[in-house]
Design a protein around this motif. Structure first.
Motif, PDB file in Angstrom:
ATOM      1  N   VAL A   1      -0.242 -72.713   6.706  1.00  0.00           N
ATOM      2  CA  VAL A   1       0.285 -73.814   5.903  1.00  0.00           C
ATOM      3  C   VAL A   1       1.265 -73.244   4.882  1.00  0.00           C
ATOM      4  N   ILE A   2       2.505 -73.741   4.905  1.00  0.00           N
ATOM      5  CA  ILE A   2       3.544 -73.297   3.982  1.00  0.00           C
ATOM      6  C   ILE A   2       3.740 -74.382   2.930  1.00  0.00           C
ATOM      7  N   GLY A   3       3.403 -74.074   1.703  1.00  0.00           N
ATOM      8  CA  GLY A   3       3.540 -75.048   0.626  1.00  0.00           C
ATOM      9  C   GLY A   3       2.194 -75.401   0.037  1.00  0.00           C
ATOM     10  N   GLY A   4       1.950 -74.971  -1.203  1.00  0.00           N
ATOM     11  CA  GLY A   4       0.646 -75.128  -1.831  1.00  0.00           C
ATOM     12  C   GLY A   4       0.580 -76.243  -2.845  1.00  0.00           C
ATOM     13  N   GLY A   5       1.278 -77.350  -2.570  1.00  0.00           N
ATOM     14  CA  GLY A   5       1.089 -78.554  -3.365  1.00  0.00           C
ATOM     15  C   GLY A   5      -0.125 -79.302  -2.862  1.00  0.00           C
ATOM     16  N   ILE A   6      -0.292 -80.542  -3.303  1.00  0.00           N
ATOM     17  CA  ILE A   6      -1.503 -81.290  -2.972  1.00  0.00           C
ATOM     18  C   ILE A   6      -1.642 -81.519  -1.473  1.00  0.00           C
ATOM     19  N   ASN A   7      -0.539 -81.753  -0.759  1.00  0.00           N
ATOM     20  CA  ASN A   7      -0.646 -82.000   0.679  1.00  0.00           C
ATOM     21  C   ASN A   7      -0.993 -80.736   1.453  1.00  0.00           C
ATOM     22  N   GLY A   8      -0.351 -79.618   1.096  1.00  0.00           N
ATOM     23  CA  GLY A   8      -0.699 -78.355   1.753  1.00  0.00           C
ATOM     24  C   GLY A   8      -2.135 -77.962   1.472  1.00  0.00           C
ATOM     25  N   ALA A   9      -2.583 -78.168   0.233  1.00  0.00           N
ATOM     26  CA  ALA A   9      -3.964 -77.849  -0.121  1.00  0.00           C
ATOM     27  C   ALA A   9      -4.933 -78.719   0.666  1.00  0.00           C
ATOM     28  N   GLY A  10      -4.577 -79.996   0.837  1.00  0.00           N
ATOM     29  CA  GLY A  10      -5.432 -80.901   1.599  1.00  0.00           C
ATOM     30  C   GLY A  10      -5.523 -80.517   3.065  1.00  0.00           C
ATOM     31  N   VAL A  11      -4.399 -80.104   3.657  1.00  0.00           N
ATOM     32  CA  VAL A  11      -4.408 -79.652   5.057  1.00  0.00           C
ATOM     33  C   VAL A  11      -5.257 -78.392   5.196  1.00  0.00           C
TER      34      VAL A  11
ATOM     35  N   ILE B   1       0.001 -70.550   1.996  1.00  0.00           N
ATOM     36  CA  ILE B   1       0.892 -69.736   1.163  1.00  0.00           C
ATOM     37  C   ILE B   1       1.816 -70.643   0.357  1.00  0.00           C
ATOM     38  N   GLU B   2       2.094 -70.213  -0.865  1.00  0.00           N
ATOM     39  CA  GLU B   2       2.928 -70.975  -1.796  1.00  0.00           C
ATOM     40  C   GLU B   2       3.867 -70.015  -2.502  1.00  0.00           C
ATOM     41  N   LYS B   3       5.158 -70.354  -2.558  1.00  0.00           N
ATOM     42  CA  LYS B   3       6.149 -69.416  -3.107  1.00  0.00           C
ATOM     43  C   LYS B   3       6.080 -69.303  -4.626  1.00  0.00           C
ATOM     44  N   SER B   4       5.487 -70.279  -5.279  1.00  0.00           N
ATOM     45  CA  SER B   4       5.291 -70.210  -6.723  1.00  0.00           C
ATOM     46  C   SER B   4       3.791 -70.332  -6.988  1.00  0.00           C
ATOM     47  N   ASP B   5       3.399 -71.182  -7.908  1.00  0.00           N
ATOM     48  CA  ASP B   5       1.972 -71.405  -8.136  1.00  0.00           C
ATOM     49  C   ASP B   5       1.551 -72.698  -7.449  1.00  0.00           C
ATOM     50  N   PHE B   6       0.281 -72.801  -7.141  1.00  0.00           N
ATOM     51  CA  PHE B   6      -0.239 -74.024  -6.563  1.00  0.00           C
ATOM     52  C   PHE B   6       0.044 -75.202  -7.507  1.00  0.00           C
ATOM     53  N   ALA B   7       0.499 -76.318  -6.930  1.00  0.00           N
ATOM     54  CA  ALA B   7       0.800 -77.544  -7.685  1.00  0.00           C
ATOM     55  C   ALA B   7       1.951 -77.386  -8.669  1.00  0.00           C
ATOM     56  N   SER B   8       2.804 -76.391  -8.450  1.00  0.00           N
ATOM     57  CA  SER B   8       3.897 -76.163  -9.412  1.00  0.00           C
ATOM     58  C   SER B   8       5.104 -77.063  -9.155  1.00  0.00           C
ATOM     59  N   GLY B   9       5.119 -77.767  -8.030  1.00  0.00           N
ATOM     60  CA  GLY B   9       6.240 -78.635  -7.712  1.00  0.00           C
ATOM     61  C   GLY B   9       5.906 -80.103  -7.918  1.00  0.00           C
ATOM     62  N   SER B  10       6.118 -80.911  -6.892  1.00  0.00           N
ATOM     63  CA  SER B  10       5.962 -82.363  -7.014  1.00  0.00           C
ATOM     64  C   SER B  10       4.566 -82.775  -7.469  1.00  0.00           C
ATOM     65  N   SER B  11       3.562 -81.991  -7.137  1.00  0.00           N
ATOM     66  CA  SER B  11       2.186 -82.362  -7.479  1.00  0.00           C
ATOM     67  C   SER B  11       1.953 -82.426  -8.980  1.00  0.00           C
TER      68      SER B  11
ATOM     69  N   GLY C   1     -13.476 -70.460   3.832  1.00  0.00           N
ATOM     70  CA  GLY C   1     -13.022 -69.336   4.645  1.00  0.00           C
ATOM     71  C   GLY C   1     -11.524 -69.166   4.759  1.00  0.00           C
ATOM     72  N   ALA C   2     -10.745 -70.055   4.175  1.00  0.00           N
ATOM     73  CA  ALA C   2      -9.284 -69.925   4.244  1.00  0.00           C
ATOM     74  C   ALA C   2      -8.796 -68.802   3.330  1.00  0.00           C
ATOM     75  N   SER C   3      -7.704 -68.173   3.724  1.00  0.00           N
ATOM     76  CA  SER C   3      -6.981 -67.263   2.824  1.00  0.00           C
ATOM     77  C   SER C   3      -5.979 -68.105   2.049  1.00  0.00           C
ATOM     78  N   VAL C   4      -5.897 -67.904   0.742  1.00  0.00           N
ATOM     79  CA  VAL C   4      -4.960 -68.683  -0.071  1.00  0.00           C
ATOM     80  C   VAL C   4      -4.155 -67.730  -0.941  1.00  0.00           C
ATOM     81  N   LEU C   5      -2.833 -67.873  -0.894  1.00  0.00           N
ATOM     82  CA  LEU C   5      -1.942 -66.974  -1.629  1.00  0.00           C
ATOM     83  C   LEU C   5      -0.876 -67.766  -2.361  1.00  0.00           C
ATOM     84  N   ASN C   6      -0.849 -67.666  -3.674  1.00  0.00           N
ATOM     85  CA  ASN C   6       0.306 -68.166  -4.405  1.00  0.00           C
ATOM     86  C   ASN C   6       1.265 -67.004  -4.643  1.00  0.00           C
ATOM     87  N   TYR C   7       2.476 -67.319  -5.017  1.00  0.00           N
ATOM     88  CA  TYR C   7       3.540 -66.342  -5.243  1.00  0.00           C
ATOM     89  C   TYR C   7       3.836 -65.496  -3.999  1.00  0.00           C
ATOM     90  N   VAL C   8       3.778 -66.146  -2.843  1.00  0.00           N
ATOM     91  CA  VAL C   8       4.175 -65.522  -1.578  1.00  0.00           C
ATOM     92  C   VAL C   8       5.191 -66.442  -0.912  1.00  0.00           C
TER      93      VAL C   8
END
Length: 553
Positions: free
Chosen positions: A16-26, A40-50, A178-185
Motif C-alpha cells: 500500500v502506497i500512501g499512509g493517509g486514512i484510506n491507505g491505513a484502512g486498506v 509505506i508513506e513518504k511523509s508522516d501518517f495522516a500528514s496530507g488530506s487526512s 502483522g503488517a509492516s508500516v513505514l513512514n518517511y519512505v
C-alpha cells in the motif's frame, strides 16, 4: 524499531502506497484477513488530506443536491460503524442550519433534505432532525443574523476531533495484525516486468538509504496517495527506462482551507452549517477543542501541494462570512490562532464547478494501461475509509484467486476504543490523581482512549514525565515520549501537529519547543544537533503551511 533488512527479505502480497486514512484502512483490513502487507508513506501518517478536513464523520447532506444517494447511504452507514468501533474518537455532533429567504436553499428544500437524510440513515442511533420555525429559531439563537431569516433545521452527524489519531490507530491496528508500516519512505521507482510491478525501489528519508520492497508472484499494489496518486504513477520503470503509468491526470483536487479562532462574542454553542452570503457556498462553524474551527473553502488548485496554506483572501473570506452570520463576532485577522489547508483528492473533472465534483471514490484498474497488478484509489472521504478498505481487499482476493476471508473491520473496535462510562477511567483517576490533575487524566482519555493507560504508566516509571509541558495546558511530557517510542513519531511536526494538538493551542507551538526538545534529549536520546535541526524544520513547516503571511515578520 524499523527492521529494513527483514523487510527487504520479505515478499509482500499487498503493498500500500500512501499512509493517509484510506491507505491505513486498506492495510488494516488486508493484515486482519491474513495477507502479507506493507504500508509505506513518504511523509508522516495522516500528514496530507487526512489532516486537512473539517474533521466530520458525516453522510454528506450537500451530496443530496447532486443526487448522489448511494454515497449518502454509504457514508451514513459508515458513520454508524465508527460511532460503535471508535467511540473515543468519533462523537455525535449537533448541527444547525439557518435558512434565509434570499439565498439559494429555501426552507422547503432544507426540510426535504432533512427527511431524506433520516430515510437514508434508517439504522442510525443518533436522533432524527427537527425543524425550527422563525420565532423558535430566534429565541434559541439570539446572536445570529435575523435579516430575512425563515427559520432553520437541526440534525446530527459525527465529529472526529483528532482525525490524525483515527488514521494512526488504523496504522497501529494494521501493525498489530502483522503488517509492516513505514513512514518517511518514498517510492522512487515502480519496476515493471511482464506487465506487473515486481519491486518498489524506495528511499528512507530518515537515513537517506535506498531499500527495495518486493512483491510476491500474485501481489497487488495499492495506490492510495490521495492528491499524489499521479506522482506515484510517474515513477514507473520498464526495462531500465522511466515511464508514466497511464495519462497522469487522474487527480483533480480542489483546495480547502480552515481557520481556528478563540470563542468570540455571539459564538454559538451549537455547530452551524451555513450558506455564505456572498456566494452561496456552504461552510461550517464548529466547536473544536474549546475553540472554533471555521471552513472550508473549495477552490480549483493546480499549484505545488507539498507546502500549501490558506492565503490572505481565503482567511478574509471565512472571517467575513462568519461575521455576516454572527454580526456580534466582529472577527479580524488577529483573532486567527491557526490555519490549515490542503487539496481534496477528487477525480479529475475539467470544467466542473469545484462544489459539484463527485465525492464518490473510484477504484481504478491499471490493467487497461498495461500494468496488471496496480489499483489506484481516486477520491475517498474520511467517513468512508473503512468501506474503501473492505472493497479494495475484496478485489485483492479476487485478483489472487483466493477465497476471501471475512472482513472484520465493521465490528472490530480500534485499539483505543473505550466508552466514557468505562470503569478503567475511574480507576485511573483513583490511582493517578495524587500525582496528576484530574484535568490531565481526563485529557489523556479524551485524546488516547484506552491507550491513555499506557501513557499514564510512563509517569509511574519516571516522575519527570508527569510534568506539564506548559502551565496553561493539560498535556504532559509523557505524551512526547509515548509519541516517539510507541506511535512512530520522528519529527517535532509529528509530535505537535499529529500525535497531539499542541501546535494548535496558541503560538503555533513555538513556545513549547524548549520543553519538548529537552524531554526528547533527556528521555529519547536526541542530540543537540538533532534538536536544533528539528526546531528549524518545525519553524519552516509552520511558516509554509500554517502561519498566515500577514503574521510572519
Amino acid at each position: 524499531m524499523r527492521d529494513l533488512a527483514q523487510i527487504q527479505q520479505t515478499n509482500y502480497d499487498v503493498i500500500v502506497i500512501g499512509g493517509g486514512i484510506n491507505g491505513a484502512g486498506v492495510a488494516r483490513d488486508a493484515a486482519l484477513r491474513g495477507l502479507k502487507t506493507i504500508l509505506i508513506e513518504k511523509s508522516d501518517f495522516a500528514s496530507g488530506s487526512s489532516s486537512w478536513s473539517s474533521r466530520l464523520i458525516h453522510g454528506g447532506l450537500r451530496y443530496l443536491e447532486y443526487f448522489e444517494f448511494p454515497l449518502v447511504r454509504e457514508s451514513l452507514k459508515e458513520r454508524e460503524v465508527l460511532l460503535h468501533t471508535a467511540p473515543h474518537l468519533v462523537n455525535p455532533l449537533q448541527l444547525t442550519i439557518p435558512v434565509y429567504r434570499d439565498r439559494s436553499r429555501p426552507y422547503w428544500k432544507i426540510w426535504a433534505g432533512m427527511i431524506l437524510y433520516d430515510v437514508f440513515s434508517f439504522d442510525k442511533t443518533l436522533p432524527s432532525h427537527r425543524m425550527l420555525p422563525q420565532e423558535k429559531f430566534k429565541q434559541i439563537f439570539r446572536s445570529i443574523d435575523k435579516d430575512k431569516l425563515a427559520g432553520g433545521a437541526q440534525y446530527y452527524d459525527g465529529q472526529v476531533t483528532f482525525a490524525e489519531r483515527l488514521c494512526l490507530e488504523n496504522v497501529l491496528s494494521a501493525q498489530n495484525a502483522g503488517a509492516s508500516v513505514l513512514n518517511y519512505v518514498e517510492v522512487m521507482e515502480l519496476k515493471i516486468e511482464e506487465q506487473r510491478i515486481s519491486d518498489l525501489v524506495c528511499k528512507d528519508k530518515l537515513t537517506g538509504e535506498s531499500l527495495t520492497i518486493s512483491a510476491s508472484k500474485d501481489a497487488v499494489i495499492i495506490n492510495t496517495a490521495g492528491p499524489w496518486i499521479d506522482n506515484v504513477c510517474q515513477r514507473g520503470n520498464k526495462a531500465g527506462e522511466d515511464v508514466t503509468i497511464g495519462d497522469g491526470k487522474k487527480n483533480g483536487g480542489t483546495k480547502g482551507s480552515h481557520i481556528v479562532v478563540e470563542p468570540f462574542p455571539g459564538a454559538p454553542k451549537s455547530n452551524l452549517y451555513v450558506e455564505a452570503k456572498s456566494d452561496g457556498r456552504p461552510f461550517f462553524i464548529l466547536t473544536w477543542l474549546d475553540k472554533y474551527l471555521i471552513g472550508t473553502t473549495d477552490l480549483p488548485y493546480k499549484e505545488n501541494i507539498e507546502n500549501i496554506k490558506a492565503n490572505n483572501d481565503e482567511i478574509d473570506y471565512l472571517l467575513q462570512e462568519t461575521n455576516n452570520i454572527i454580526p456580534t463576532a466582529n472577527l479580524k485577522r488577529d483573532d486567527v490562532v491557526f490555519t490549515y489547508s490542503g487539496v481534496r483528492p477528487l477525480p479529475n473533472s475539467e470544467g466542473k464547478k469545484p462544489g459539484s465534483i463527485t465525492r464518490k471514490h473510484i477504484i481504478f484498474d491499471h490493467k487497461t494501461e498495461g500494468v496488471n497488478n496496480l489499483l489506484t484509489l481516486i477520491g475517498g472521504k474520511l467517513t468512508t475509509y473503512r468501506n474503501v478498505g473492505e472493497e479494495m481487499v475484496n478485489e485483492i482476493f479476487k485478483r489472487m484467486k483466493r477465497s476471501p476471508q471475512p472482513c472484520r473491520t465493521d465490528s472490530l473496535p480500534l485499539p483505543g476504543c473505550i466508552l466514557p462510562s468505562d470503569e478503567r477511567i475511574q480507576q485511573a483517576i483513583t490511582e493517578y490523581s495524587p500525582i496528576l490533575s484530574v484535568n490531565t487524566i481526563d485529557h489523556l482519555f479524551f485524546s488516547y482512549g484506552a491507550n491513555a493507560m499506557e501513557v499514564l504508566s510512563l509517569t509511574k516509571e519516571n516522575p519527570e514525565l508527569r510534568k506539564q509541558i506548559s502551565p496553561n495546558l493539560p498535556d504532559i511530557k509523557a505524551q512526547v515520549v509515548y509519541a516517539v517510542e510507541y506511535e512512530l513519531a520522528h519529527t517535532l511536526v509529528d509530535i505537535l501537529r499529529r500525535r497531539t494538538t499542541l501546535a494548535m493551542n496558541g503560538h503555533y507551538g513555538m513556545d513549547l519547543l524548549p520543553a519538548i526538545t529537552e524531554t526528547l534529549q533527556k528521555h529519547c536520546g536526541w542530540t543537540d544537533e538533532q534538536c536544533d535541526r528539528a526546531k528549524n524544520e518545525y519553524r519552516f513547516y509552520m511558516e509554509h503551511n500554517c502561519i498566515p503571511d500577514y503574521q510572519i515578520v
